[in-house]
Design a protein around this motif. Structure first.
Motif, PDB file in Angstrom:
ATOM      1  N   LYS A  26       0.722  -1.376  -0.149  1.00 35.31           N
ATOM      2  CA  LYS A  26      -0.223  -0.103  -0.276  1.00 35.31           C
ATOM      3  C   LYS A  26       1.175   1.008   0.227  1.00 35.31           C
ATOM      4  CE  LYS A  26      -3.381  -1.927   2.640  1.00 35.31           C
ATOM      5  NZ  LYS A  26      -4.753  -1.945   3.291  1.00 35.31           N
ATOM      6  N   LEU A  27       1.797   1.358   0.994  1.00 32.87           N
ATOM      7  CA  LEU A  27       2.803   2.303   0.806  1.00 32.87           C
ATOM      8  C   LEU A  27       3.934   2.413  -0.517  1.00 32.87           C
ATOM      9  CD1 LEU A  27       4.254   4.541   2.567  1.00 32.87           C
ATOM     10  CD2 LEU A  27       5.661   3.101   3.481  1.00 32.87           C
ATOM     11  N   ARG A  28       3.738   1.068  -1.036  1.00 34.52           N
ATOM     12  CA  ARG A  28       5.180   1.849  -2.495  1.00 34.52           C
ATOM     13  C   ARG A  28       3.212   1.892  -3.219  1.00 34.52           C
ATOM     14  NH1 ARG A  28       7.319  -3.412  -5.246  1.00 34.52           N
ATOM     15  NH2 ARG A  28       4.579  -4.212  -5.748  1.00 34.52           N
ATOM     16  N   ASN A  29       2.645   1.289  -3.393  1.00 37.02           N
ATOM     17  CA  ASN A  29       1.273   2.499  -4.828  1.00 37.02           C
ATOM     18  C   ASN A  29       1.141   3.761  -4.128  1.00 37.02           C
ATOM     19  OD1 ASN A  29       1.305  -0.437  -5.557  1.00 37.02           O
ATOM     20  ND2 ASN A  29      -0.638  -0.745  -4.181  1.00 37.02           N
ATOM     21  N   THR A  30       0.932   3.945  -2.652  1.00 35.10           N
ATOM     22  CA  THR A  30       0.762   5.311  -2.841  1.00 35.10           C
ATOM     23  C   THR A  30       2.325   6.746  -2.838  1.00 35.10           C
ATOM     24  OG1 THR A  30      -0.071   5.271  -1.468  1.00 35.10           O
ATOM     25  CG2 THR A  30       0.429   7.583  -0.857  1.00 35.10           C
ATOM     26  N   HIS A  31       3.778   6.234  -2.939  1.00 39.39           N
ATOM     27  CA  HIS A  31       4.601   6.622  -3.319  1.00 39.39           C
ATOM     28  C   HIS A  31       4.978   6.698  -4.337  1.00 39.39           C
ATOM     29  CE1 HIS A  31       8.597   7.545  -1.865  1.00 39.39           C
ATOM     30  NE2 HIS A  31       9.279   6.908  -3.122  1.00 39.39           N
ATOM     31  N   CYS A  32       5.118   5.468  -5.116  1.00 37.64           N
ATOM     32  CA  CYS A  32       4.533   5.667  -6.616  1.00 37.64           C
ATOM     33  C   CYS A  32       3.811   7.000  -7.658  1.00 37.64           C
ATOM     34  CB  CYS A  32       4.113   4.554  -7.226  1.00 37.64           C
ATOM     35  SG  CYS A  32       5.472   3.096  -7.045  1.00 37.64           S
ATOM     36  N   ASN A  33       3.222   7.089  -6.783  1.00 43.94           N
ATOM     37  CA  ASN A  33       1.724   7.797  -7.385  1.00 43.94           C
ATOM     38  C   ASN A  33       2.289   9.198  -6.940  1.00 43.94           C
ATOM     39  OD1 ASN A  33       0.347   6.605  -8.515  1.00 43.94           O
ATOM     40  ND2 ASN A  33      -1.123   6.295  -6.342  1.00 43.94           N
ATOM     41  N   MET A  34       3.179   8.713  -5.710  1.00 44.76           N
ATOM     42  CA  MET A  34       3.867  10.742  -4.825  1.00 44.76           C
ATOM     43  C   MET A  34       4.442  11.005  -6.525  1.00 44.76           C
ATOM     44  SD  MET A  34       6.287  12.008  -3.262  1.00 44.76           S
ATOM     45  CE  MET A  34       6.778  10.555  -1.991  1.00 44.76           C
ATOM     46  N   VAL A  35       5.114  10.551  -6.424  1.00 43.61           N
ATOM     47  CA  VAL A  35       6.741  10.069  -7.510  1.00 43.61           C
ATOM     48  C   VAL A  35       6.214  10.852  -9.028  1.00 43.61           C
ATOM     49  CG1 VAL A  35       8.791   9.679  -8.704  1.00 43.61           C
ATOM     50  CG2 VAL A  35       8.533   8.942  -5.825  1.00 43.61           C
ATOM     51  N   PHE A  36       5.124   9.623  -9.142  1.00 45.52           N
ATOM     52  CA  PHE A  36       4.631  10.127 -10.958  1.00 45.52           C
ATOM     53  C   PHE A  36       3.955  12.065 -10.720  1.00 45.52           C
ATOM     54  CE2 PHE A  36       1.100  10.509 -13.858  1.00 45.52           C
ATOM     55  CZ  PHE A  36       1.809   9.657 -14.998  1.00 45.52           C
ATOM     56  N   THR A  37       3.492  12.293  -9.543  1.00 46.74           N
ATOM     57  CA  THR A  37       2.877  13.695  -9.215  1.00 46.74           C
ATOM     58  C   THR A  37       3.562  14.839  -9.086  1.00 46.74           C
ATOM     59  OG1 THR A  37       0.811  12.509  -8.464  1.00 46.74           O
ATOM     60  CG2 THR A  37       0.973  15.006  -8.081  1.00 46.74           C
ATOM     61  N   LEU A  38       4.612  14.501  -8.674  1.00 47.70           N
ATOM     62  CA  LEU A  38       5.364  15.267  -8.436  1.00 47.70           C
ATOM     63  C   LEU A  38       7.137  15.842  -9.812  1.00 47.70           C
ATOM     64  CD1 LEU A  38       7.150  17.374  -6.716  1.00 47.70           C
ATOM     65  CD2 LEU A  38       8.969  15.289  -5.577  1.00 47.70           C
ATOM     66  N   PHE A  39       6.947  14.609 -10.384  1.00 49.44           N
ATOM     67  CA  PHE A  39       8.076  15.172 -11.013  1.00 49.44           C
ATOM     68  C   PHE A  39       7.482  14.509 -12.518  1.00 49.44           C
ATOM     69  CE2 PHE A  39      10.798  12.879  -7.626  1.00 49.44           C
ATOM     70  CZ  PHE A  39      11.966  13.727  -7.747  1.00 49.44           C
ATOM     71  N   GLU A  40       6.540  13.746 -12.711  1.00 50.31           N
ATOM     72  CA  GLU A  40       5.885  13.823 -14.603  1.00 50.31           C
ATOM     73  C   GLU A  40       4.774  14.653 -14.241  1.00 50.31           C
ATOM     74  OE1 GLU A  40       6.861  11.812 -16.632  1.00 50.31           O
ATOM     75  OE2 GLU A  40       8.119  10.685 -15.515  1.00 50.31           O
ATOM     76  N   GLU A  41       3.861  14.947 -13.839  1.00 50.46           N
ATOM     77  CA  GLU A  41       2.951  15.683 -13.319  1.00 50.46           C
ATOM     78  C   GLU A  41       3.149  17.022 -12.798  1.00 50.46           C
ATOM     79  OE1 GLU A  41      -0.507  14.930 -11.620  1.00 50.46           O
ATOM     80  OE2 GLU A  41      -0.612  12.304 -12.963  1.00 50.46           O
ATOM     81  N   ASN A  42       4.390  17.011 -12.511  1.00 55.53           N
ATOM     82  CA  ASN A  42       4.971  18.781 -12.096  1.00 55.53           C
ATOM     83  C   ASN A  42       3.301  19.023 -10.809  1.00 55.53           C
ATOM     84  OD1 ASN A  42       6.669  20.263 -11.260  1.00 55.53           O
ATOM     85  ND2 ASN A  42       6.394  21.639 -12.993  1.00 55.53           N
ATOM     86  N   ASP A  43       3.160  17.982 -10.180  1.00 55.74           N
ATOM     87  CA  ASP A  43       1.957  19.423  -9.228  1.00 55.74           C
ATOM     88  C   ASP A  43       2.266  18.865  -7.873  1.00 55.74           C
ATOM     89  OD1 ASP A  43      -0.037  20.294  -8.694  1.00 55.74           O
ATOM     90  OD2 ASP A  43      -1.781  18.517  -8.834  1.00 55.74           O
ATOM     91  N   LYS A  44       3.042  20.457  -7.627  1.00 55.17           N
ATOM     92  CA  LYS A  44       3.768  20.600  -5.800  1.00 55.17           C
ATOM     93  C   LYS A  44       2.916  19.901  -4.715  1.00 55.17           C
ATOM     94  CE  LYS A  44       7.570  20.920  -8.180  1.00 55.17           C
ATOM     95  NZ  LYS A  44       7.478  21.526  -9.353  1.00 55.17           N
ATOM     96  N   LYS A  45       1.837  20.816  -4.944  1.00 55.11           N
ATOM     97  CA  LYS A  45       1.004  21.447  -4.007  1.00 55.11           C
ATOM     98  C   LYS A  45       0.475  19.403  -3.896  1.00 55.11           C
ATOM     99  CE  LYS A  45      -0.069  25.785  -4.350  1.00 55.11           C
ATOM    100  NZ  LYS A  45      -1.018  26.615  -4.342  1.00 55.11           N
ATOM    101  N   LYS A  46      -0.363  19.144  -4.805  1.00 59.73           N
ATOM    102  CA  LYS A  46      -0.927  17.749  -4.582  1.00 59.73           C
ATOM    103  C   LYS A  46       0.747  16.364  -4.474  1.00 59.73           C
ATOM    104  CE  LYS A  46      -3.354  13.941  -7.671  1.00 59.73           C
ATOM    105  NZ  LYS A  46      -3.840  13.627  -8.129  1.00 59.73           N
ATOM    106  N   ALA A  47       1.382  16.902  -4.477  1.00 60.49           N
ATOM    107  CA  ALA A  47       2.715  16.018  -4.133  1.00 60.49           C
ATOM    108  C   ALA A  47       2.725  16.480  -2.287  1.00 60.49           C
ATOM    109  CB  ALA A  47       4.089  15.924  -4.607  1.00 60.49           C
ATOM    110  N   LEU A  48       2.364  17.485  -2.507  1.00 59.32           N
ATOM    111  CA  LEU A  48       2.831  17.689  -0.441  1.00 59.32           C
ATOM    112  C   LEU A  48       1.744  16.711   0.181  1.00 59.32           C
ATOM    113  CD1 LEU A  48       4.316  20.992  -0.301  1.00 59.32           C
ATOM    114  CD2 LEU A  48       4.983  18.966   0.793  1.00 59.32           C
TER     115      LEU A  48
END
Length: 687
Positions: A625-647
């Motif tokens: 579960k943690l890895r799935n959420t972590h992967c979403n966070m990394v994708f949001t940060l580096f691919e979508e460049n959505d800093k607030k959602k990443a936080l």
């Protein structure tokens, strides 16, 4: 600086050159000095005849050895001609066909009293008429039996007494060259005829063979055939060499037909071939002459089991030496000992098998021992050169790699040090780099002795873990070390072994801190817990000898080594003390890993991953579960460049990890906030 590959090639070439030199010398010896091989050829021929005794049944020809003469004053003199007369009379009772006397009659018997007349005359002159004369006595005995006397080729010598008297009383004569008086019986060839001017003179055996039941002596002439030369006379054809020499067939029981005259006179002969049958042949001579060779030649003529040396024999021997010799030389110089030994054995067996086959089926004599000896000599020379150079390589390799390889790896590498390329090669490795975080702080709180002991303690412990996992040391410094896997020995699981070594180092450092291994508490340095940062990277690198003549260094050069150092320095910023690169993670997908903030290299940013645990953690429900959420966070940060959602996703990851990986997510928060702040500054400047 020359590497081991160059040295290995040079040593291989040296072994081949030495082997070729042996081959050349053997060919020259075989072609130019064939007489030197007579002794070897005699052994080969004897072995062939004993192994394949296919002679035609024929009565044996007996050899009688007379007692050697004695000229020592302390011994009783032996009157040889008296013994010869006695043995002739003894053999005459068996009705012999021919008695062949192979002794030197060119001088009178020194033991005969007739030659000492002055001594006898001074004692009793009236008894001169009754003096015994050994020569006359033997002449009288010879006249009663069929005797063949040997005569030298020199006619003038033959006409002098006492030899001329013996020839006059004998039934026939056969010729013998002077060297037959000096040489023994181990001659390879037997001359059937001797050439003196225009006359062909028959030898002792040929004259004895052609004499019985013939009204006149046969006339032989040498002719050339497709297979060689042969001696012809009416219906008889005897294979000979160009010099008129015949190969003698030595039978198994030929040694049983060699007897001592003294044993015959004293009736002490115990052999299955005695007493002789009526009509037997006897050759009477001494041990220092070729008497038994005459008997063997005569028996060969009787059985008509003639041996032949074909024209192609010499070419076959030379071809075998060249072909098998070069093959053994190359294999012995380049391959292992057992393979070269097997090839040498096969070559020797093949040569001997051909020789035995030709001898058994066609009575053709080849020379197997000399080529076999040359091949064995080539094998010995090549293996000796390899052994000497291998020992040199072994000693050199031990000196070079003793400090960077474990004893187990060193033993493995010593078995193939010749194939170890030191000049440079490219291959995939896994590089590991360690460094103590804030190592400079220990300079201030430790004395020089304690600092040296501290550095030695963790370096020794970490190096042992590297060697346990079959790693190779690259560099060792006061704050850490660098090691690599999959070189110089192959390691298909190099990434796994590097990760295992790193994990064990981390566990070991935790135990050191718990047990206060470095005695920091006694030095009031309670806040100086040792933190070990480790970076692991996998990729292509160039490996080779990068040191000098005095300082050997076999080290990797390339991106994996630099990236491992960058990852070790990036651990503090990433919030975890064990980081691996993306390639290492791809080779170890079963491990529990989480991506961290990217590492900044000299050229660009690269992804890094925190190594957290083994497969039991990686496939647990909470971690998935943690890895799935972590992967979403990394994708949001580096691919979508959505800093607030990443936080927001970072906070969610914190809650799922239950605070265990807070340092990793704190690093992400710092990275995101720093990026947002920089973005706001740029935006304000633009306005």
């Amino acid at each position: 600086m020359f590497g081991s590959s160059w040295l290995s090639q040079t040593n291989h070439a040296l072994a081949v050159v030495v082997s070729c030199l042996f081959i050349a010398l053997a060919i020259l010896l075989r072609t130019l000095y064939a007489q030197v091989l007579n002794d070897v050829g005699y052994l080969s021929q004897s072995a062939l005849q004993l192994a394949w005794s296919n002679t035609t049944s024929a009565p044996p020809v007996y050899t009688i050895h007379l007692t050697p003469e004695s000229f020592k004053q302390t011994q009783e003199p032996i009157y040889q001609r008296l013994e010869l007369a006695q043995i002739l009379q003894k053999l005459g009772a068996h009705n012999p066909r021919l008695l062949i006397i192979d002794t030197d009659f060119r001088k009178a018997d020194p033991a005969s009293p007739a030659l000492r007349n002055r001594i006898y005359d001074s004692l009793l002159p009236s008894m001169r008429a009754t003096y015994p004369n050994h020569d006359r006595l033997l002449q009288s005995v010879i006249s009663h039996y069929p005797v063949l006397i040997n005569r030298p080729l020199n006619k003038a010598t033959t006409e002098k007494p006492p030899l001329s008297n013996y020839i006059r009383f004998s039934q026939a004569t056969g010729y013998q060259s002077d060297n037959h008086y000096a040489h023994g019986s181990n001659a390879l060839l037997y001359p059937l005829q001797f050439q003196t001017g225009t006359a062909q003179l028959p030898s002792l055996a040929l004259s004895a063979w052609s004499l019985p039941n013939r009204t006149e002596a046969l006339r032989f002439q040498t002719t050339q055939t497709e297979d060689g030369y042969q001696l012809e006379s009416n219906d008889f054809k005897i294979p000979v060499t160009v010099d008129g020499e015949m190969l003698v067939f030595k039978t198994r029981d030929s040694s049983d037909a060699i007897l001592a005259a003294d044993d015959i006179l004293k009736n002490k002969v115990s052999t299955r071939l005695w007493p002789p049958a009526s009509g037997s042949y006897f050759v009477i001579g001494t041990q220092d002459r070729s008497s038994e060779r005459h008997a063997q030649a005569l028996q060969t003529l009787q059985s008509s089991n003639f041996l032949n040396i074909p024209k192609w024999a010499q070419y076959a021997e030379i071809s075998g030496i060249i072909g098998f010799g070069l093959a053994v030389a190359v294999i012995s110089a380049t391959q292992g000992f057992w393979l070269s030994l097997g090839l040498t054995g096969i070559a020797a067996l093949a040569i001997n098998a051909v020789a035995f086959h030709q001898f058994a089926l066609q009575n053709k004599v080849l020379e197997p021992f000399f080529p076999s000896f040359v091949i064995l000599l080539i094998f010995t020379a090549s293996c000796t050169i390899r052994h000497v150079t291998f020992r040199s390589h072994r000693h050199q390799t031990t000196e070079r790699f003793a400090g960077i390889l474990s004893p187990r790896q060193l033993q493995r590498i010593l078995t193939k040090s010749e194939q170890l390329p030191l000049e440079g090669q490219q291959r995939e490795i896994t590089s590991l780099s360690t460094r103590l975080r804030n190592f400079h702080r220990y300079y201030e709180g430790l004395s020089p002795q304690d600092l040296a002991s501290f550095s030695n303690s963790f370096q020794t412990a970490h190096l042992e873990e590297v060697h346990v996992c079959d790693g190779t040391l690259n560099t060792l410094c006061t704050s850490g070390l660098n090691a690599y896997w999959n070189a110089p020995l192959d390691d298909p699981f190099h990434a796994s072994h590097a990760c295992r070594a790193a994990t064990e180092m981390q566990k070991q450092m935790k135990r050191f801190n718990v047990k206060d291994r470095f005695n920091f508490n006694q030095k009031n340095m309670k806040d100086h817990a040792v933190i070990l940062d480790i970076g692991i990277s996998t990729g292509l690198a160039t490996l080779g000898e990068t040191g000098t003549r005095r300082h050997f260094r076999y080290a990797p050069l390339g991106r994996p080594v630099d990236l491992a150092d960058d990852l070790a320095r990036h651990c503090k910023e990433a919030g975890h003390s064990l980081l691996i690169c993306e390639t290492t993670r791809g080779q170890m997908p079963e491990l529990a890993t989480l991506e961290t903030v990217p590492v900044k290299t000299s050229r660009h940013q690269m992804r890094s991953f925190a190594l957290l645990g083994d497969p039991s953690l990686a496939f647990s429900e909470n971690f998935l579960k943690l890895r799935n959420t972590h992967c979403n966070m990394v994708f949001t940060l580096f691919e979508e460049n959505d800093k607030k959602k990443a936080l927001t996703l970072v906070d969610e990851c914190k809650s799922l990890s239950e605070g265990e990986y807070n340092t990793i997510y704190a690093a992400f928060e710092k990275y995101i906030l720093s990026d947002l702040a920089q973005h706001e500054v740029v935006k304000d400047a633009a306005q």
